[in-house]
Design an enzyme around this catalytic site. Structure first.
Site, PDB file in Angstrom:
ATOM      1  N   ALA A 164       0.711  -1.851   2.531  1.00 46.00           N
ATOM      2  CA  ALA A 164      -0.767  -1.790   2.581  1.00 46.00           C
ATOM      3  C   ALA A 164      -1.241  -0.342   2.559  1.00 46.00           C
ATOM      4  O   ALA A 164      -0.623   0.542   3.136  1.00 46.00           O
ATOM      5  CB  ALA A 164      -1.276  -2.473   3.843  1.00 46.00           C
ATOM      6  N   TYR A 184      -4.418  11.405   1.819  1.00 49.32           N
ATOM      7  CA  TYR A 184      -3.549  10.354   1.271  1.00 49.32           C
ATOM      8  C   TYR A 184      -2.098  10.838   1.216  1.00 49.32           C
ATOM      9  O   TYR A 184      -1.177  10.160   1.687  1.00 49.32           O
ATOM     10  CB  TYR A 184      -4.043   9.948  -0.118  1.00 49.32           C
TER      11      TYR A 184
HETATM   12  N1  NAP Z   1      -0.678   2.410  -7.769  1.00 48.55           N
HETATM   13  C1  NAP Z   1      -0.010   3.542  -7.827  1.00 48.55           C
HETATM   14  O1  NAP Z   1      -0.051   4.247  -8.854  1.00 48.55           O
HETATM   15  C2  NAP Z   1       0.824   3.995  -6.643  1.00 48.55           C
HETATM   16  C3  NAP Z   1       1.551   5.178  -6.766  1.00 48.55           C
HETATM   17  C4  NAP Z   1       2.347   5.608  -5.713  1.00 48.55           C
HETATM   18  C5  NAP Z   1       2.403   4.857  -4.562  1.00 48.55           C
HETATM   19  N2  NAP Z   1       1.696   3.718  -4.432  1.00 48.55           N
HETATM   20  C6  NAP Z   1       1.793   2.968  -3.172  1.00 48.55           C
HETATM   21  O2  NAP Z   1       2.125   1.619  -3.450  1.00 48.55           O
HETATM   22  C7  NAP Z   1       1.492   0.761  -2.495  1.00 48.55           C
HETATM   23  C8  NAP Z   1       0.666  -0.291  -3.219  1.00 48.55           C
HETATM   24  O3  NAP Z   1      -0.270   0.375  -4.056  1.00 48.55           O
HETATM   25  P1  NAP Z   1      -1.293  -0.436  -4.978  1.00 48.55           P
HETATM   26  O4  NAP Z   1      -1.763   0.498  -6.016  1.00 48.55           O
HETATM   27  O5  NAP Z   1      -0.706  -1.731  -5.351  1.00 48.55           O
HETATM   28  O6  NAP Z   1      -2.476  -0.656  -3.897  1.00 48.55           O
HETATM   29  P2  NAP Z   1      -3.868  -1.440  -3.986  1.00 48.55           P
HETATM   30  O7  NAP Z   1      -4.021  -2.115  -5.311  1.00 48.55           O
HETATM   31  O8  NAP Z   1      -4.928  -0.508  -3.529  1.00 48.55           O
HETATM   32  O9  NAP Z   1      -3.660  -2.611  -2.894  1.00 48.55           O
HETATM   33  C9  NAP Z   1      -3.640  -2.286  -1.524  1.00 48.55           C
HETATM   34  C10 NAP Z   1      -3.344  -3.536  -0.714  1.00 48.55           C
HETATM   35  O10 NAP Z   1      -3.486  -3.221   0.678  1.00 48.55           O
HETATM   36  C11 NAP Z   1      -4.350  -4.191   1.296  1.00 48.55           C
HETATM   37  N3  NAP Z   1      -5.018  -3.564   2.430  1.00 48.55           N
HETATM   38  C12 NAP Z   1      -5.978  -2.595   2.409  1.00 48.55           C
HETATM   39  N4  NAP Z   1      -6.329  -2.276   3.666  1.00 48.55           N
HETATM   40  C13 NAP Z   1      -5.559  -3.047   4.493  1.00 48.55           C
HETATM   41  C14 NAP Z   1      -5.466  -3.172   5.892  1.00 48.55           C
HETATM   42  N5  NAP Z   1      -6.217  -2.427   6.721  1.00 48.55           N
HETATM   43  N6  NAP Z   1      -4.583  -4.074   6.417  1.00 48.55           N
HETATM   44  C15 NAP Z   1      -3.813  -4.827   5.582  1.00 48.55           C
HETATM   45  N7  NAP Z   1      -3.863  -4.759   4.237  1.00 48.55           N
HETATM   46  C16 NAP Z   1      -4.746  -3.866   3.712  1.00 48.55           C
HETATM   47  C17 NAP Z   1      -5.279  -4.639   0.167  1.00 48.55           C
HETATM   48  O11 NAP Z   1      -5.827  -5.913   0.407  1.00 48.55           O
HETATM   49  P3  NAP Z   1      -7.293  -6.141   1.063  1.00 48.55           P
HETATM   50  O12 NAP Z   1      -8.200  -5.101   0.461  1.00 48.55           O
HETATM   51  O13 NAP Z   1      -7.641  -7.541   0.688  1.00 48.55           O
HETATM   52  O14 NAP Z   1      -7.112  -5.984   2.524  1.00 48.55           O
HETATM   53  C18 NAP Z   1      -4.291  -4.705  -0.994  1.00 48.55           C
HETATM   54  O15 NAP Z   1      -3.558  -5.897  -0.945  1.00 48.55           O
HETATM   55  C19 NAP Z   1       0.649   1.657  -1.596  1.00 48.55           C
HETATM   56  O16 NAP Z   1       1.329   1.908  -0.396  1.00 48.55           O
HETATM   57  C20 NAP Z   1       0.486   2.929  -2.407  1.00 48.55           C
HETATM   58  O17 NAP Z   1       0.302   4.069  -1.611  1.00 48.55           O
HETATM   59  C21 NAP Z   1       0.890   3.262  -5.467  1.00 48.55           C
END
Ligand code: NAP
Length: 247
Positions: free
Chosen positions: A88, A154
């Site tokens: 998350a 972040y």
């Molecule tokens: N996308 C990228 O390019 C990228 C790159 C490097 C690392 N990452 C890492 O990969 C992971 C996933 O990234 P993503 O891009 O798939 O993220 P995302 O699309 O922003 O999704 C974030 C998820 O976290 C949930 N969330 C937000 N606040 C929360 C809370 N307080 N408690 C529980 N759940 C919560 C959201 O659901 P709700 O809003 O419904 O709560 C959603 O399911 C993250 O840790 C991110 O830092 C991503």
């Protein structure tokens, strides 16, 4: 390699993006999955439905991972959790113009780092009684690269997760618990696809030696590796197309 049938995984933030695909792949390996989110439980429900339609087992649990009482209640309610994926995050583009630096810092740290800490502690306290556990923290290549000014909080929150990984790895080893970090680079999630312009996409790809973003499946594959392999612990799996070493 480990027998995973019958294990139970909790994927925080499993309702979309990378977390969704991690949940799908864990379920495809025979693991019962709880899909967590805080804000949009309908999305988590869709992921659970996808899993059950494919013959897997899943449920959802709505819980804000930064709320200590709610996290402890979640772990009490879920019973035995064998695998925790701390995925998350607060969307780093959610900052509004009226938010001060300090307000933004607190918000980012609360969800990304305190949330990871609270879930890890609740998981560890219970898993040490089971003699087997897997913790995977999803960090970011931004832990290791100088952040743009708007991404400092972040990047620091993601860097902090590596400290939690190492501590749980060290303290969990006598109890059969491993802990690892999976650290992605640029990943084309549905969020990013909707947000990024073609020009920005090209610009971002040019910073990746392999010239393209990762798919969520490539990230989930690394999570599965850390679950299956019981001799890897305290490590970081960098999966970023070369961004880690690129100048
Ligand atoms: N996308 C990228 O390019 C990228 C790159 C490097 C690392 N990452 C890492 O990969 C992971 C996933 O990234 P993503 O891009 O798939 O993220 P995302 O699309 O922003 O999704 C974030 C998820 O976290 C949930 N969330 C937000 N606040 C929360 C809370 N307080 N408690 C529980 N759940 C919560 C959201 O659901 P709700 O809003 O419904 O709560 C959603 O399911 C993250 O840790 C991110 O830092 C991503």
């Amino acid at each position: 390699m480990e027998q995973l049938q019958g294990k139970h995984a909790l994927v925080t933030g499993g309702s979309q993006g990378i977390g969704r695909v991690i949940a799908l792949q864990l379920a495809a390996a025979g693991i019962r999955v709880t899909v967590n989110c805080a804000n949009n439980p309908a999305n988590a429900g869709k992921v659970a439905a996808e899993i059950t339609a494919a013959g897997g087992s899943a449920d959802i649990y709505r819980c804000d991972v930064s709320d200590e009482a709610a996290v402890n209640r979640m772990f009490d309610d879920l019973g035995k959790v064998d695998i925790l994926v701390n995925n998350a995050r607060l969307d780093p583009w959610r900052r509004t113009a009226d938010m001060s630096e300090g307000e933004w810092w607190d918000m980012v740290m609360n969800i990304n780092l305190k949330g990871c800490f609270l879930c890890s502690m609740a998981f560890f306290e219970r898993a040490k009684n089971y003699g087997w556990g897997r913790l995977i923290n999803v960090s970011s290549v931004r832990s290791f690269r100088p952040a743009e000014m708007s991404m400092i909080a972040y990047g620091v929150s993601k860097l902090g997760m590596h400290g939690i990984t190492r501590a749980i790895a060290h303290n969990g080893a006598p109890f059969g618990i491993t802990a690892n970090t999976v650290s992605p680079g640029m990943v084309m999630t549905e969020n990013l696809t909707a947000r990024i312009s073609p020009e920005k996409y090209q610009e971002e790809c040019s910073a990746v030696p392999l010239g393209r973003p990762a798919s969520s499946e490539e990230i989930a594959d690394a999570v599965l590796f850390a679950v299956r392999n019981g001799y890897v612990t305290g490590e970081t799996i960098n999966i970023n197309g070369g961004m880690y070493y690129a100048p």
